[in-house]
Every structure is written in structure tokens, then in C-alpha cells.
Motif scaffolding. Structure first.
Motif, PDB file in Angstrom:
ATOM      1  N   GLU A   1      -4.808   6.413   6.714  1.00 39.43           N
ATOM      2  CA  GLU A   1      -4.460   5.463   5.672  1.00 39.43           C
ATOM      3  C   GLU A   1      -4.701   6.103   4.319  1.00 39.43           C
ATOM      4  O   GLU A   1      -5.535   6.996   4.175  1.00 39.43           O
ATOM      5  CB  GLU A   1      -5.265   4.174   5.794  1.00 39.43           C
ATOM      6  N   VAL A   2      -3.955   5.642   3.340  1.00 39.66           N
ATOM      7  CA  VAL A   2      -4.152   6.086   1.969  1.00 39.66           C
ATOM      8  C   VAL A   2      -5.222   5.199   1.350  1.00 39.66           C
ATOM      9  O   VAL A   2      -5.122   3.973   1.367  1.00 39.66           O
ATOM     10  CB  VAL A   2      -2.839   5.998   1.164  1.00 39.66           C
ATOM     11  N   LYS A   3      -6.273   5.842   0.855  1.00 37.99           N
ATOM     12  CA  LYS A   3      -7.379   5.105   0.250  1.00 37.99           C
ATOM     13  C   LYS A   3      -8.145   6.046  -0.673  1.00 37.99           C
ATOM     14  O   LYS A   3      -8.276   7.225  -0.372  1.00 37.99           O
ATOM     15  CB  LYS A   3      -8.303   4.579   1.351  1.00 37.99           C
ATOM     16  N   TYR A   4      -8.631   5.526  -1.773  1.00 35.91           N
ATOM     17  CA  TYR A   4      -9.421   6.301  -2.736  1.00 35.91           C
ATOM     18  C   TYR A   4      -8.652   7.508  -3.282  1.00 35.91           C
ATOM     19  O   TYR A   4      -9.249   8.510  -3.656  1.00 35.91           O
ATOM     20  CB  TYR A   4     -10.742   6.762  -2.138  1.00 35.91           C
TER      21      TYR A   4
ATOM     22  N   LEU B   1      -7.321   9.110   4.485  1.00 38.21           N
ATOM     23  CA  LEU B   1      -8.476   8.995   5.362  1.00 38.21           C
ATOM     24  C   LEU B   1      -8.017   9.028   6.805  1.00 38.21           C
ATOM     25  O   LEU B   1      -7.020   8.399   7.166  1.00 38.21           O
ATOM     26  CB  LEU B   1      -9.236   7.703   5.095  1.00 38.21           C
TER      27      LEU B   1
ATOM     28  N   ALA C   1       0.843  -1.200   0.000  1.00 32.41           N
ATOM     29  CA  ALA C   1       0.000   0.000   0.000  1.00 32.41           C
ATOM     30  C   ALA C   1       0.874   1.246   0.000  1.00 32.41           C
ATOM     31  O   ALA C   1       1.950   1.263   0.595  1.00 32.41           O
ATOM     32  CB  ALA C   1      -0.910  -0.013   1.219  1.00 32.41           C
TER      33      ALA C   1
END
Length: 120
Positions: free
Chosen positions: A41-44, A48, A3
Motif C-alpha cells: 500500500e502507498v502510505k507515508y 509499505l 488513495a
């Protein structure tokens, strides 16, 4: 495949422009300073943030940075800075670091967390 880290995403934001990088970094610092526990966290394509439950995220675009509230429609917006008309989400668009203060983002963050906890 691993990730993407928050730091790597922030470095990628420099490609959009120094302003977006500075705004996103300042938003991240504000959230980190105000919430315990704190997780991210890294998301989309953005970062976030969570404090027990996920409650907001920061996303960079060509012309602005958006702070997104997944349960923003449940926030009473007495200050009038929230944008959007969807069933759940609201956001605040930031075009400068100074708008973090002028649009009173710090006021909205705990309200977003409360709304997310109620929805959980």
C-alpha cells in the motif's frame, strides 16, 4: 479522494530521477518474488509491504532510496548494512540497483518479517 496507487507513486518517482525509479521498482519486484502472501500500500509517501504483518517499506529521496524496517533494531545485523540508531527502526540506503545485491537486501527481508511478527 482516492488513495494513490502503487503504480501512480512509481510514476511520480520518475520526477526524482530514473535511478530512484529503477531502484524502487527493483526492490518492489524482489519483495513480491520472495513473499506469499504479499500485500502493498502507498502510505507515508512510500510503498509499505506486508506478508501477514507489515514489515518494510521503500521510500525515495533526492539522492537515494531507503528500505525501512519498522522493527529493524530487533534484527541481528551480522552483515553490517543496517543504518540508524533509533529505538525501533533501521534502514538500508540504496544509491544504485547494484546495491540491492551488494548490500544483501534479500538477506534482510525475511529477518524484517520475523522481527515484525515477533512484535505483533
Amino acid at each position: 479522494m482516492t488513495a494513490k496507487t502503487v503504480e501512480a507513486l512509481l510514476e511520480d518517482l520518475r520526477l526524482l530521477g530514473d535511478a530512484q525509479h529503477r531502484i524502487a521498482t527493483a526492490v518492489r519486484a524482489l519483495v513480491r518474488q520472495r513473499f506469499e502472501p504479499f500485500a502493498e500500500e502507498v502510505k507515508y509517501g512510500g510503498i509499505l509491504f506486508a506478508s501477514g504483518v507489515p514489515f518494510c517499506g521503500v521510500f525515495a529521496y533526492k539522492e537515494h532510496v531507503s528500505v525501512e524496517f519498522g522493527h529493524g533494531a530487533a534484527i541481528e545485523d551480522a552483515l553490517g548494512h543496517l543504518e540508524g540508531s533509533g529505538k525501533f527502526r533501521r534502514h538500508i540506503k540504496l544509491r544504485t540497483v547494484a546495491e540491492i545485491e551488494s548490500k544483501q537486501l534479500a538477506h534482510y527481508l525475511p529477518l524484517a518479517l520475523e522481527a515484525a511478527k515477533r512484535a505483533a
